[in-house]
Motif scaffolding. Structure first.
Motif, PDB file in Angstrom:
ATOM      1  N   LEU A 538      33.357  23.276 -33.320  1.00 57.64           N
ATOM      2  CA  LEU A 538      32.039  23.779 -32.899  1.00 57.64           C
ATOM      3  C   LEU A 538      30.794  23.162 -32.940  1.00 57.64           C
ATOM      4  N   TYR A 542      28.554  21.808 -29.839  1.00 55.09           N
ATOM      5  CA  TYR A 542      27.280  21.997 -29.611  1.00 55.09           C
ATOM      6  C   TYR A 542      26.734  20.618 -29.445  1.00 55.09           C
ATOM      7  N   ARG A 556      25.441  29.296 -22.992  1.00 53.99           N
ATOM      8  CA  ARG A 556      25.274  30.193 -24.319  1.00 53.99           C
ATOM      9  C   ARG A 556      26.336  30.781 -24.838  1.00 53.99           C
ATOM     10  N   TYR A 592      32.164  32.954 -28.724  1.00 54.65           N
ATOM     11  CA  TYR A 592      31.457  32.366 -29.552  1.00 54.65           C
ATOM     12  C   TYR A 592      30.138  32.201 -28.773  1.00 54.65           C
ATOM     13  N   MET A 594      25.984  30.269 -28.768  1.00 56.17           N
ATOM     14  CA  MET A 594      25.127  29.382 -29.206  1.00 56.17           C
ATOM     15  C   MET A 594      24.224  29.517 -30.186  1.00 56.17           C
ATOM     16  N   TYR A 601      28.074  26.516 -32.618  1.00 59.00           N
ATOM     17  CA  TYR A 601      28.564  27.864 -31.870  1.00 59.00           C
ATOM     18  C   TYR A 601      29.011  28.835 -33.006  1.00 59.00           C
TER      19      TYR A 601
END
Length: 619
Positions: A538, A542, A556, A592, A594, A601
């Motif tokens: 994650l 990101y 998002r 998930y 952001m 996330y």
């Protein structure tokens, strides 16, 4: 005999007036607006018959002579008169005339923020007859390089605050592109435009450099996401700039107005309607580097603003501000823009007073526009018999599952009934041409529909679904295909998917927009399939999106799937995913959210979902 006759005439006129109000309530609104539009077309035709092709630049030069000391631009409290901008743009023209090999028709790319030098450089290059390409100041890396390669500029002019963005792609740029920066101290390989301007002549260049032989000649490239892929350079002709610059005038603005522009100048709305509109009127504009909801009304009062440009999101932000004393104490009388939801529209007027909201619809590269001249809340404009004589458009049936216009057994498209959503298409002809995109013709062809109602006809596909009501008002309904709108920007889903697909643990990506209560447009969501024996990282996900994409394009929400449905033509199915949204109670797949604070996330729990819906968590 006379008195009874006059009484009868009066009664008849009153009856006709009442009948008109009842049966055709918008007749006079439509009539006067149409008359205004026709008068503008006649004026353009008169110039052409006299052998004068009037451009926005020519209009500006006339104002610089007639009203040299009138403020044209106000920026951070500093005033730039029409004469100031004329002289400064002359210096820009002189620098490139004497220190570069630029010639008429060459392309120059601009990567500048909202500042007076955006206009100085734009107009200066226009005085040399150059085609100016406006680059989105938010894009970076791969997308920025793509834009540069697409418009093939001879020169790139970059603002001092954006020089770092260019340094990322400097080594990948073609060797024949010279980089000019509005900064004194520049890295090796970059030329200081600021230094050269300090000693440049203010004398005007010869008119032969910028005189045009056809209003259909290209003068700008404005990048738009279109409907698929990376940004495309929409070809903007002198004619399109003139039409765009007439918008403020058509809505009732005058030379006495002060127009507040907080929208990015690299977009057509701020550049053509805003700057071009002020030039057409000889009015004054206030340029803000970036929109600030907390400073908005203070700026309006400080600069005596009478008109501002908006997108729906801007008005929503203003309505979310804490209430203050004297919110209706301002001089703003008009607001011109698009994307304003009915509920926000009503709330805005209730809170900030009697401001005429002038909603319009139009795409940068499109050949169709609508203007809501009546002020009907929620509508982007209206049509009637006379309008369709000038702009031949239709709303056609669309297959959401197959993501394509419906065609009957004879392979013709069908019009929708009033009240039903349909795909807006506009006939391409000599009166309303479509100039397409720079580069590959494939991009241009993909925006066209052929053989729609009869053999040989050609229509521009707006990619927008609209609804026409019984009173012939038009309403924006949704965006189709591989583009959605967020934070006032178009997001191309394939571009986002390509960036995500570069991660070594991603097998397949499907990007789409989902509706979020209380927000304009749609928030980005990425549905992914992981490669076998690979785990989801994650933090890396990101980092990949925030470093490679503009902030508005970063998804998002994230959804992990085991398999993805496709259409009959093997395109990834989005319709069902869009319908399902991001509610963890309705979706069994891992979800998930952001999280910019954690730079990652995080699992989207029901609690987080409810905080998003209530507005407690801001996206």
């Amino acid at each position: 005999m006379l008195l009874p006759w006059l009484a009868g005439l009066g009664t008849g006129l009153i009856f006709l007036h009442c009948l008109q109000k009842l049966m055709f309530p918008y007749f006079w609104d439509d009539f006067w607006f149409l008359l205004k539009v026709i008068s503008y077309g006649v004026q353009m035709q008169m110039y052409r018959l006299r052998g004068q092709l009037d451009t926005v630049l020519e209009k500006f030069l006339r104002h610089a002579k007639r009203q040299p000391h009138k403020p044209f631009i106000i920026h951070e409290g500093q005033i730039y008169t029409y004469q100031d901008v004329d002289k400064r743009s002359n210096q820009v023209a002189q620098v490139f005339l004497n220190h570069s090999s630029l010639k008429k028709g060459d392309v120059v790319a601009l990567l500048l923020s909202n500042e007076p030098d955006f206009v100085h450089v734009w107009f200066g290059l226009a005085k040399l007859g150059c085609v100016v390409a406006f680059l989105n100041s938010n894009i970076r890396a791969r997308s920025l390089l793509h834009c540069m390669l697409t418009c093939e500029p001879r020169v790139l002019v970059v603002g001092a605050d954006l020089l770092g963005t260019i340094e990322e792609i400097l080594a990948s740029l073609p060797k024949d592109v010279s980089i000019w920066a509005l900064k004194d101290s520049v890295p090796q390989g970059v030329i200081s435009l600021k230094q050269k301007l300090s000693t440049a002549s203010e004398e005007p260049v010869s008119r032969s450099h910028y005189a045009v032989s056809s209003l259909k000649s290209t003068c700008l490239y404005i990048f738009t996401s279109g409907t698929t892929g990376l940004p495309k350079a929409a070809v903007i002709s002198q004619l399109q700039v003139l039409k765009g610059s007439a918008g403020l005038w058509a809505f009732g603005c005058t030379a006495d107005d002060i127009v507040y522009i907080t929208l990015p100048l690299y977009h057509s709305s701020a550049a053509l309607l805003g700057i071009g509109g002020c030039v057409a009127l000889g009015a004054t504009c206030v340029i803000k580097k970036k929109f600030s909801a907390s400073q908005f009304w203070n700026d309006c009062k400080k600069y005596n603003v009478t008109v501002f440009q908006y997108i729906g999101e801007l008005c929503r932000y203003l309505c979310k501000q804490p209430k203050r004393e004297g919110e209706k104490c301002h001089q703003v009388r008009l607001a011109v823009g698009n994307g304003l939801r009915s509920d926000v529209w009503t709330q805005f007027l209730d809170r900030y007073g009697d401001i005429k909201m002038c909603e319009f619809y139009g795409a940068t590269e499109g050949n169709i526009c609508f203007m809501n001249h009546t002020g009907k809340i929620g509508s982007v404009g209206r049509t009637n018999f006379f309008y369709k004589l000038f702009f031949n458009f239709d709303l056609i049936k669309y297959d959401f599952q197959k993501d394509t216009p419906m065609r009957n057994a004879q392979n013709w498209c069908s019009r929708v009934k009033k009240g039903e959503p349909g795909l807006l298409i506009s006939c391409v002809n000599n009166k309303n041409p479509f100039f397409g995109y720079a580069g590959s013709y494939t991009h241009t062809k993909n925006k066209l529909l052929f053989d729609v109602f009869k053999k040989g006809d050609v229509y521009f596909n707006t990619g927008d679904l609209m609804v026409q009501d019984e009173e012939n008002f038009l309403y924006f309904w949704d965006r189709i295909g591989d583009t959605f709108r967020w934070k006032g920007e178009n997001v191309a889903t394939t571009e986002v998917a390509d960036i995500i697909g570069m991660l070594d643990f991603i097998q397949e990506t499907n990007v789409y927009g989902v509706a979020v209560s209380g927000y304009e447009g749609k928030a980005g969501m990425a549905s992914i399939i992981l490669k076998p024996n690979k785990s989801l990282n994650l933090e890396k996900f990101y980092e990949q999106v925030v470093t490679s994409l503009p902030s508005y394009a970063c998804p998002r929400f994230l959804r992990i799937q085991e398999k993805m449905e496709t259409t009959e033509t093997f395109k990834l199915q989005k319709f069902q995913l869009v319908e399902e949204g991001f509610n963890p109670l309705k979706i069994s797949d891992p979800l998930y959210l952001m999280d910019n604070l954690k730079k990652s996330y995080v699992p989207l729990t029901q609690e987080l979902y409810e905080q998003i819906i209530s507005g407690e968590i801001k996206l």
